[in-house]
Each structure stands twice: as C-alpha cells, then as structure tokens.
Scaffold this motif. Sequence first.
Motif, short mmCIF file in Angstrom:
data_model
loop_
_atom_site.label_atom_id
_atom_site.label_comp_id
_atom_site.label_asym_id
_atom_site.label_seq_id
_atom_site.Cartn_x
_atom_site.Cartn_y
_atom_site.Cartn_z
N VAL A 57 21.60 -9.62 54.97
CA VAL A 57 21.27 -8.25 55.02
C VAL A 57 21.54 -7.55 56.25
O VAL A 57 21.74 -6.23 56.18
CB VAL A 57 19.80 -8.36 54.44
N GLU A 58 21.20 -8.22 57.43
CA GLU A 58 21.27 -7.66 58.77
C GLU A 58 22.72 -7.38 59.02
O GLU A 58 22.94 -6.09 59.53
CB GLU A 58 20.92 -8.87 59.64
N LYS A 59 23.64 -8.04 58.38
CA LYS A 59 25.03 -7.68 58.77
C LYS A 59 25.61 -6.35 57.93
O LYS A 59 26.18 -5.38 58.22
CB LYS A 59 26.17 -8.90 58.24
N LYS A 60 24.79 -6.34 56.62
CA LYS A 60 25.22 -5.17 55.71
C LYS A 60 24.51 -3.83 56.40
O LYS A 60 24.91 -2.94 56.84
CB LYS A 60 24.79 -5.25 54.19
N LEU A 61 23.23 -3.96 57.08
CA LEU A 61 22.58 -3.00 57.48
C LEU A 61 23.41 -2.77 59.10
O LEU A 61 23.63 -1.60 59.32
CB LEU A 61 21.35 -3.46 57.75
N GLN A 62 23.83 -3.52 59.47
CA GLN A 62 24.65 -3.12 60.85
C GLN A 62 25.95 -2.53 60.50
O GLN A 62 26.23 -1.51 61.16
CB GLN A 62 24.91 -4.62 61.64
N THR A 82 28.82 2.48 60.40
CA THR A 82 29.44 3.45 59.60
C THR A 82 28.81 5.04 59.84
O THR A 82 29.72 5.95 60.06
CB THR A 82 29.56 3.22 58.18
N VAL A 83 27.54 5.03 59.87
CA VAL A 83 26.79 6.05 60.05
C VAL A 83 27.12 6.71 61.59
O VAL A 83 27.50 7.84 61.86
CB VAL A 83 25.22 6.15 59.95
N GLU A 84 27.07 5.80 62.63
CA GLU A 84 27.52 6.12 64.11
C GLU A 84 28.73 6.75 64.11
O GLU A 84 28.97 7.81 64.87
CB GLU A 84 27.28 5.09 64.95
N SER A 85 29.74 6.25 63.53
CA SER A 85 31.26 6.73 63.49
C SER A 85 31.17 8.02 62.91
O SER A 85 31.90 8.92 63.56
CB SER A 85 32.19 5.74 62.82
#
Length: 94
Positions: free
Chosen positions: A2-7, A12-15
């Motif tokens: 889940v942490e990998k998906k959140l990261q 994606t949001v940051e980019s």
Amino acid sequence: MVEKKLQAVRDTVESEVEASAARVELEAQIAELRAEIARLTDSVSAIGSGAKAVVQSEAELMAERVRERVREEPISTLLTVAGVSFLFGLLSRR
C-alpha cells in the motif's frame, strides 16, 4: 504494498503539479513575448513613418532645386537631358 501505491500516487501528483507550474510559467513568458513583439512592431512602424517623412521632404527639396535650375539655365538643362537620353539610348541598344 500500500505504501508503494501511495508513493506512486504522490509522485504522480507532484509531477502533475510541477507540469502545471511549468505550464503557467511558460504561458506567462509567452504573454511577455507577445507584449514585446507588439512594442517592437509599434517602434518599427514609428521609425518607418519618420523615415518616410524625411525621404518625402528631401524629394520635395530636390524637385524644387531642379525646377529652379531649369528656370535659371534652360539651355544647359536641355542639353544635359539630351546627352543623358542619347547615352541611355546607346546603352539600351546593346
């Protein structure tokens, strides 16, 4: 997992935020360039108008000088025109 998906979502949001900021900056630069082009166009137009006025006044002055010369010396002016016409005729035949 889940942490990998959140990261991945955070990345994606940051980019997307970075791309949006870059797009806004690019649009601002384009607006500045358009304004600069408009100013340059106005400057070139003003320079062209000024040059036209100068050339027109010089042409009028030269025409007046020619008129005065013709009035003062009609025979020499006529001979000069005839000579230039003769030379032009000779050159145009070749």
